[in-house]
Motif scaffolding. Structure first.
Motif, mmCIF file in Angstrom:
data_model
loop_
_atom_site.group_PDB
_atom_site.id
_atom_site.type_symbol
_atom_site.label_atom_id
_atom_site.label_comp_id
_atom_site.label_asym_id
_atom_site.label_seq_id
_atom_site.Cartn_x
_atom_site.Cartn_y
_atom_site.Cartn_z
ATOM 1 N N ILE A 83 0.709 5.329 0.196
ATOM 2 C CA ILE A 83 -0.081 6.516 0.513
ATOM 3 C C ILE A 83 0.838 7.700 0.259
ATOM 4 O O ILE A 83 1.819 7.897 0.962
ATOM 5 N N ASN B 212 -2.026 5.032 8.372
ATOM 6 C CA ASN B 212 -3.000 4.590 7.378
ATOM 7 C C ASN B 212 -4.040 5.656 7.036
ATOM 8 O O ASN B 212 -4.832 5.472 6.117
ATOM 9 N N VAL C 108 0.852 -1.180 0.000
ATOM 10 C CA VAL C 108 0.000 0.000 0.000
ATOM 11 C C VAL C 108 0.890 1.233 0.000
ATOM 12 O O VAL C 108 1.794 1.359 0.819
ATOM 13 N N VAL D 5 -3.790 6.855 -3.052
ATOM 14 C CA VAL D 5 -3.662 5.541 -2.429
ATOM 15 C C VAL D 5 -3.627 4.498 -3.532
ATOM 16 O O VAL D 5 -4.534 4.434 -4.353
ATOM 17 N N THR E 241 -4.514 13.007 -1.468
ATOM 18 C CA THR E 241 -3.804 11.785 -1.094
ATOM 19 C C THR E 241 -4.072 10.731 -2.151
ATOM 20 O O THR E 241 -5.228 10.434 -2.455
ATOM 21 N N VAL F 95 -5.845 8.579 5.371
ATOM 22 C CA VAL F 95 -5.731 9.245 4.076
ATOM 23 C C VAL F 95 -6.560 10.531 4.025
ATOM 24 O O VAL F 95 -6.281 11.415 3.229
ATOM 25 N N ALA G 272 -4.282 -0.599 -2.098
ATOM 26 C CA ALA G 272 -5.079 -0.833 -0.892
ATOM 27 C C ALA G 272 -6.072 -1.968 -1.105
ATOM 28 O O ALA G 272 -6.668 -2.095 -2.169
#
Length: 129
Positions: A7, A75, A5, A28, A26, A77, A31
């Motif tokens: 970010i 974690n 993952v 990502v 953000t 976001v 995920a």
């Protein structure tokens, strides 16, 4: 194989540099799970009257939800903070910086009426893993 993952902050050079330890967006990737944290007020036990204490309780509630899902601050976001008064902006920023450290999620702060009169803020969040 476990997905990695990523970010990453998204800060276009055409926008002003963010000054409050947040990112304009953000990104990502990779995920497999998203956690949507409902608005967390400073509930749980006796409610203190001062903003700093209420803010730490609300953040503790957000972290408890993340922890239950096996996630942490890294974690996050997206965070939305609802403040009952502009007078709490500086304290909110200071405490958020303490909680998040170097992590910079997308952020929105809204000044508004809060659901319960005795609450000075409420925090909701989105996390990815």
């Amino acid at each position: 194989m476990v997905a990695v993952v990523m970010i990453e902050p998204v800060d276009p050079p055409s926008l002003p540099e963010s000054s409050a330890r947040y990112t304009h967006g953000t990104l990502v990737t990779g995920a497999e799970r998203l956690v949507f944290v409902s608005g967390q007020p400073p509930w749980g036990g006796d409610l203190p009257e001062d903003f700093d204490s209420q803010c730490r309780i609300a953040w503790g509630n957000v972290l408890a939800v993340l922890g239950e899902a096996g996630l942490g601050v890294e974690n996050l976001v997206k965070v939305t903070v609802f403040l009952g008064s502009r007078e709490h902006r500086a304290a909110n920023s200071r405490i958020r910086a303490e909680i998040l450290g170097d992590h910079r999620p997308a952020l929105t702060v809204i000044i508004c009426d809060i659901y319960a009169e005795e609450w000075l803020l409420e925090i909701e969040a989105i996390a990815a893993a």
